[in-house]
Design an enzyme around this catalytic site. Structure first.
Site, PDB file in Angstrom:
ATOM      1  N   LEU A   1     -67.369  51.632 -49.122  1.00  0.00           N
ATOM      2  CA  LEU A   1     -68.717  52.358 -48.978  1.00  0.00           C
ATOM      3  C   LEU A   1     -69.785  51.899 -50.211  1.00  0.00           C
ATOM      4  CD1 LEU A   1     -67.716  55.972 -47.924  1.00  0.00           C
ATOM      5  CD2 LEU A   1     -68.025  54.043 -46.621  1.00  0.00           C
TER       6      LEU A   1
ATOM      7  N   GLY B   1     -63.281  52.581 -48.467  1.00  0.00           N
ATOM      8  CA  GLY B   1     -63.825  52.339 -46.990  1.00  0.00           C
ATOM      9  C   GLY B   1     -63.201  51.083 -46.536  1.00  0.00           C
TER      10      GLY B   1
ATOM     11  N   ASN C   1     -58.813  54.491 -53.111  1.00  0.00           N
ATOM     12  CA  ASN C   1     -58.973  54.748 -54.564  1.00  0.00           C
ATOM     13  C   ASN C   1     -60.165  55.622 -54.962  1.00  0.00           C
ATOM     14  OD1 ASN C   1     -60.723  52.978 -53.819  1.00  0.00           O
ATOM     15  ND2 ASN C   1     -60.647  51.932 -55.797  1.00  0.00           N
ATOM     16  N   GLU C   2     -60.420  56.538 -54.027  1.00  0.00           N
ATOM     17  CA  GLU C   2     -61.715  57.184 -54.319  1.00  0.00           C
ATOM     18  C   GLU C   2     -61.564  58.045 -55.696  1.00  0.00           C
ATOM     19  OE1 GLU C   2     -60.455  56.677 -51.533  1.00  0.00           O
ATOM     20  OE2 GLU C   2     -62.413  56.356 -50.187  1.00  0.00           O
TER      21      GLU C   2
END
Lengths: 242, 242, 242
Positions: free
Chosen positions: A49, A94, A118-119
């Site tokens: 993202l 994403g 890995n957010e």
């Protein structure tokens, strides 16, 4: 279907919108029975993202952006076509989700390439449908640890935990994807499509039912001062790297 | 409990009906605490659902047939007894389902024998409760790929993915099954039965609640012209093989 | 957080109550971001639920006891802190549950130490939330077989099936736990906590919604004559061992 959004295939609002429209066209096109998802920028499959869409924008913008992310997932995870990811580079967040939505994942056998959701490392949180898609692929325990740590897996580790199905030398990735596609297309379309839908329906319906709540959730989270600040810090660091 | 429906233990309406009645009798019989499911025709454990029951018959017939398939699954997957499958031959589709319903699966160590839910290869679709039973055994990812491709696994591969628990030489399969049964019967019956029910209740209740809808679903699918045609083609091919 | 309830860390009503209160205090304490759960009695991590609380007592007592077991699970499985189990000894039944509630499990590399939910061996049944916690860790198939047989896994086997994450020499267990804790604490707290909650919410909500029914279920089960008798026999055997 080559993703071209130089330099790193960031999933921006524009890119996501085009992606969903493109996918829908192929879906309707009876001649097209499968797609191979790959990157026009070898070395990076997709950077995930686009963070610039999540910093310093209006609530309306965040709403539109998140709806586009949902749309992409709904279309790709629910596709009737055979979808194969030819992961020719790193694939965080994403980007990893794109791969997880596919029916089969082939990754370049290069330990410098890593993949994962890995957010948390960015201070943000993978929503429940990212989580569900990962659980459906690697199971609950691996997902729990991966998501809590925001872990990226070098390709050999990604193979070991089942995040990808196969590693091949980088120059063989397209030909392998084509060969796998041929094999999948020998299965009667109608039965394969119904089977895929039986497999994924529950997971997809869950988001469909909570779509607006999920958007509200994202917007109220991303507009928090603390989250905005931590994303700005992250963006500064990215710029300095360049 | 030896399945005898020569030549290949096809699960016909008659066979399924007798199977369920036989199982119910054993279930009530307090002396019988476990069953070993095996084939009287070594080389083929069970060829699965009898296709002749699904071609050129009336809607009433399809309804009765599907209800009998459901009944077999409900009785076997929900059995209070210890159920061990001694898989002494190949076991496609419904034959694989029989094995998956058991508490433990021992297969003959012969790579010529294969097992799997291969419905899509015939142009048909494994219903959600076949799928759930497989997910409960090998997890979501393996199930998704297996069902989409209609994959059959030679015994060594079946062991690797956990579709069976153990491989033994063909002449040791009955003695091994008996030894495993002895071990399982050392556990207090009451606690083991309740535990089994806690484990399987959700999956079983799902079909119980949707039983009529699932029958209607099957009948409307199987009576389609395209499905009837593709099953006829398949039957012709089977006849020519002989 | 060292469990001290000599000689074997039995989970008595008093111990569970203190455990939950202690955990709540740490939860509120902003300085404490993680806990390492270990035993002050090397050789036994925890012997599990205290059987003396389940024999010859009143229905009120059983109710209070079971509520305390639920409370411990709700608090530990739902903890916002990083929870690491340093399993320095055997860990049957409720002791295994404590370990399963943690984010990461390190076990002493000593095959004499075993871990598992072995309730059926005592003639009792692991409730659905014990089962769910185990499924979330090792998957459905392993759980089904383990619970039916009441299987205890020596540490190497526990590692193989994923019941623990890592084996280390007995004298390295605390230092390893501390090192792992350091790694987990590098992740932004807020994102990690939300992620953990996204992962565990469904499982936790299930018990929250059925809490009273689960208590009634336990009380009506444990007050049966046959269960009381079999627990008494078990207690006699334990005493004779000493």
């Amino acid at each position: 279907m080559k993703m071209k959004n130089p330099p790193v295939n960031r999933l921006s609002l524009d890119f996501l919108t085009e992606f969903s429209i493109g996918l829908e066209k192929l879906e309707i096109d009876r001649v097209c029975r499968g797609i191979i998802l790959t990157s026009a920028s070898p070395g990076i499959f997709s950077a995930g993202l686009d963070i610039t869409e999540m910093v310093g924008k209006s609530a309306e913008h965040y709403t539109a952006f998140w709806r586009a992310v949902q749309e992409m997932w709904l279309k790709l995870y629910g596709s009737n076509m055979v979808t194969i990811a030819a992961i020719n580079g790193s694939s965080p967040a994403g980007g990893c989700l794109l791969a997880l939505c596919s029916d089969y994942r082939i990754m370049a056998d290069n330990p410098a390439y890593a993949i994962g959701l890995n957010e948390t490392q960015l201070g943000i949180v993978a929503p429940f449908w990212f989580k569900d898609t990962m659980i459906n692929t690697v199971g609950n325990r691996v997902t729990e640890q991966s998501l809590q740590l925001g872990q990226m897996y070098p390709s050999p580790d990604a193979l070991k935990i089942g995040l990808v199905d196969q590693l091949v030398p980088e120059d063989k990735i397209q030909s392998t994807a084509a060969a796998i596609m041929t094999k999948w297309l020998t299965v009667p379309d109608h039965a394969r499509q119904l089977t895929k839908s039986v497999m994924r329906k529950t997971t997809i319906d869950k988001l469909v039912k909570q779509r607006e709540a999920d958007i509200n959730n994202f917007v109220s989270f991303i507009t928090r001062d603390s989250i905005q600040k931590s994303l700005q810090v992250y963006m500064e660091r990215l710029k300095q790297k360049k």
